[in-house]
Design an enzyme around this catalytic site. Structure first.
Site, mmCIF file in Angstrom:
data_model
loop_
_atom_site.group_PDB
_atom_site.id
_atom_site.type_symbol
_atom_site.label_atom_id
_atom_site.label_comp_id
_atom_site.label_asym_id
_atom_site.label_seq_id
_atom_site.Cartn_x
_atom_site.Cartn_y
_atom_site.Cartn_z
ATOM 1 N N ASP A 322 0.867 -1.171 0.000
ATOM 2 C CA ASP A 322 0.000 0.000 0.000
ATOM 3 C C ASP A 322 0.912 1.231 0.000
ATOM 4 O O ASP A 322 2.127 1.113 0.222
ATOM 5 C CB ASP A 322 -0.901 -0.043 1.235
ATOM 6 C CG ASP A 322 -1.793 1.176 1.333
ATOM 7 O OD1 ASP A 322 -2.321 1.601 0.288
ATOM 8 O OD2 ASP A 322 -1.950 1.706 2.440
ATOM 9 N N ASP A 525 -7.234 -1.986 3.999
ATOM 10 C CA ASP A 525 -6.272 -3.006 3.590
ATOM 11 C C ASP A 525 -6.570 -4.367 4.207
ATOM 12 O O ASP A 525 -5.910 -5.355 3.855
ATOM 13 C CB ASP A 525 -4.845 -2.587 3.976
ATOM 14 C CG ASP A 525 -4.323 -1.468 3.100
ATOM 15 O OD1 ASP A 525 -4.669 -1.460 1.910
ATOM 16 O OD2 ASP A 525 -3.594 -0.602 3.600
#
Length: 655
Positions: A322, A525
């Site tokens: 990420d 996430d």
């Protein structure tokens, strides 16, 4: 005597075996010496029968184990007239449990240290009770309660040097806290009224008051403890891999023993071979090595939820990241505040910071820090709720005299537009991001911040390539023009931008080569961390969905922990396999010596004990060198260092 009694209760078969050995030796000095072999042999056969029952139960479940060698060795030794050798094998089997417990406790030392330090009690303030004469007001109205009894909203007294029992907001004007147990930062940290304080933090020299904002079960340190318990109780794939050595090792041992019997014509050779073929190194060394690796990882703030994760780390070939809070610090600095008519910059920032105290998003801390830096006091919140992937909504007492309640929402623009239709996107420069604020149905303004690449990111990526990572990806919800320059500067192979959580899962599931490790943080996430072969929660708070769905939780907010985790995985698997093969090679060598008649059964049985000890000591190397110390978090450097501005178009906040 008390310790001996406790040990006898914990390991009754060990003490029974030693007792039989003592009685047998005493009988050898008496006229009844001929009964000693019968006593020892009968006891050994009884233990063999007991072990055989367990072996059959495992076989019925489809688990082929190594117990057949021990049972066969004991039985054969008794039948060929070597009862004392059989008793030594029995002692090895029964004593192996005690030795394994010692090795496991040694290897889990860092893991269990976290459990021992968990907050157990809290001091709750009862503000309405009068203070008896001679006592201070705070002490007079305080009661000590179990930490599980603390409710959200309770006012707590935290005495000097005491642990903060649950996640709370500081009520006192100022506090100096030791956060090293959570962040690895050794220097004391100063907090002011209105800031959130995590459970497990140690208070400084002055008593302070705090208001609980979470139950014990939802607080950070207790969530970490839960993850540690899950990690300590896991069964690893490599332990099952050790079990897969059972059948070939058993067949090889029986073949060598049978050939020795046939070639020599002496049945005793069969027993002599099998007493050195007992497989305790395979049964003990692998789990000890993996528990040692998990303990070594915990020393560096990495909670590995299972030994199977360490095995996956040892073979990892791809890594996906990420961006915000992972490749970048997730703690951007304030650039400017764009206030709408009817609001000023101070009110926009105060509203946002007061609400963000209750958010787990990686950007929330930066908003609170910006208000603190400007000297803006936080407002008292009546209630708050975080809406996953969107933002946070909080209720405040209105400044008007009618006592109305105002609802402040902070988050991404698509969500806020549902309540404030006049919201307009803020103009952004390269590398900037915007956090939007609405009060009831009015758009209050936007807070523009600039994120920063982590100082350690380039070195971490370089180390990963050196550890065998062949493919790297950035999978982010940010726009491509912001993400691509960052990826290019760090040598990341490819970028997938403007991804929703479902897009991340789809992309990660198709990446080759495998295994793949996904590094992320925050609520959005959580799905992709769960879907990856290895999910690595980067600096995630214990209560977030990211830490719950990840296979590894990084307690310290530094990307340098990632290559360290891969290195620990590789070292652990290497040591586990070395220990397994060391035991096999030595045992096979002893079997060949015994097959030629050079190793009496009794001596061989004692030598097998030495083999066990060597294999276990080898496995304990996975705990790591004594000289290793805790990896220090890079938070202090990240807070104080000057960063190079990012390039690319700015982005809107994505919760």
């Amino acid at each position: 005597m008390r310790r001996v009694s406790a040990a006898a209760k914990a390991y009754p078969l060990v003490f029974a075996t030693l007792l039989i050995a003592m009685v047998g030796l005493i009988l050898l000095t008496t006229p009844a010496r001929e009964t000693a072999p019968w006593l020892v042999g009968a006891y050994a056969l009884a233990i063999a029968a007991w072990e055989a029952v367990g072996m059959i139960r495992q076989l019925l479940k489809g688990h082929a184990g190594l117990d057949i060698l021990a049972v066969t060795a004991i039985t054969a030794a008794v039948l060929v007239g070597e009862p004392w050798a059989a008793l030594v094998v029995v002692l090895m089997l029964t004593g192996g449990a005690a030795l394994e417990d010692y090795a496991e406790n040694r290897s889990k030392r860092e893991l269990t240290a976290l459990l021992r330090k968990a907050p157990q009690q809290a001091t709750r303030l009862l503000r309405d009770d009068p203070a008896p004469a001679g006592r201070s007001t705070l002490e007079a109205v305080a009661e000590d309660v179990p930490v599980e009894a603390v409710e959200v909203g309770d006012l707590l007294l935290v005495r000097p040097g005491a642990l903060v029992p649950v996640d709370a907001v500081l009520v006192s004007e100022h506090a100096v806290l030791d956060e090293s147990s959570l962040t690895g930062e050794s220097l004391p940290v100063e907090r002011v009224a209105g800031e959130r304080v995590s459970s497990g933090v140690v208070n400084g020299a002055s008593a302070v008051t705090m208001r609980a904002v979470a139950l014990a079960s939802d607080s950070e340190y207790q969530q970490i403890v839960r993850l540690v318990e899950q990690a300590a109780g896991s069964k690893t794939k490599v332990v099952r891999l050790a079990d897969r050595y059972a059948v070939p090792f058993t067949v090889l041992s029986l073949v060598i023993a049978g050939v020795a019997w046939v070639a020599s014509g002496e049945a005793v050779r069969f027993a002599e071979v099998l007493v050195v073929a007992t497989p305790c190194p395979l049964l003990i060394a692998a789990p000890v090595a993996f528990l040692g690796g998990m303990s070594r990882a915990a020393r560096f703030g990495l909670i590995v939820k299972g030994g199977g994760t360490l095995e996956q780390l040892s073979r990892v070939r791809s890594a996906a990241f990420d961006k915000t809070g992972t490749i970048t610090t997730g703690r951007p600095v304030l650039e400017r505040i764009l206030a709408e008519p009817g609001f000023d910059e101070m009110s926009v920032l105060r509203f946002a910071a007061s609400a963000e105290v209750y958010s787990s998003h990686v950007l929330a801390e930066s908003v609170v820090a910006a208000a603190k830096q400007h000297g803006y006091p936080l407002l008292e919140v009546l209630g708050a709720e975080e809406i996953a992937t969107n933002g946070v909504a909080a209720q405040f007492a209105s400044d008007s005299t009618n006592g109305a309640v105002a609802t402040v929402r902070v988050g991404k623009p698509s969500w806020l537009r549902e309540f404030a239709p006049t919201l307009a996107l803020a103009p952004l420069e390269p590398g900037e991001l915007a956090i939007y604020v609405a009060v009831d149905d009015r758009f209050a303004g936007a807070i523009v911040m600039r994120d920063q690449t982590r100082d350690e990111a380039a070195q971490a990526l370089h180390e990963l390539h050196g550890l065998g990572i062949e493919r790297t990806l950035m999978v982010t919800g940010d726009v491509a023009t912001t993400a691509e320059p960052i990826a290019a500067s760090l040598g990341i192979d490819e970028v997938h931008a403007e991804c929703r959580p479902s897009d991340k899962v789809r992309i990660v599931s198709t990446v080759q080569p495998r295994p793949l490790i996904m590094v992320g943080d925050g609520l959005n996430d959580a799905p992709v961390l769960a879907a990856a072969d290895i999910g690595f929660a980067m600096g995630a708070r214990g209560a977030t969905a990211a830490s719950e769905s990840a296979d590894i939780v990084n307690r310290y907010d530094t990307l340098a922990s990632l290559p360290l985790a891969v290195r620990v995985g590789k070292d652990t698997v290497r040591i586990a396999l070395q220990s397994i093969w060391l035991g096999i090679i030595i045992s096979v060598g002893l079997m060949l010596v015994a097959a030629f008649g050079f190793l009496p059964a009794l001596i061989g049985a004692w030598l097998q004990e030495v083999v066990d000890l060597v294999a276990i000591l080898g496995a304990l190397r996975a705990v790591g060198p004594r000289a290793e110390r805790k990896l220090k978090a890079s938070r202090a450097n990240a807070d104080g260092a000057q960063r190079t501005p990012l390039t690319g178009r700015g982005s809107q906040r994505t919760h």
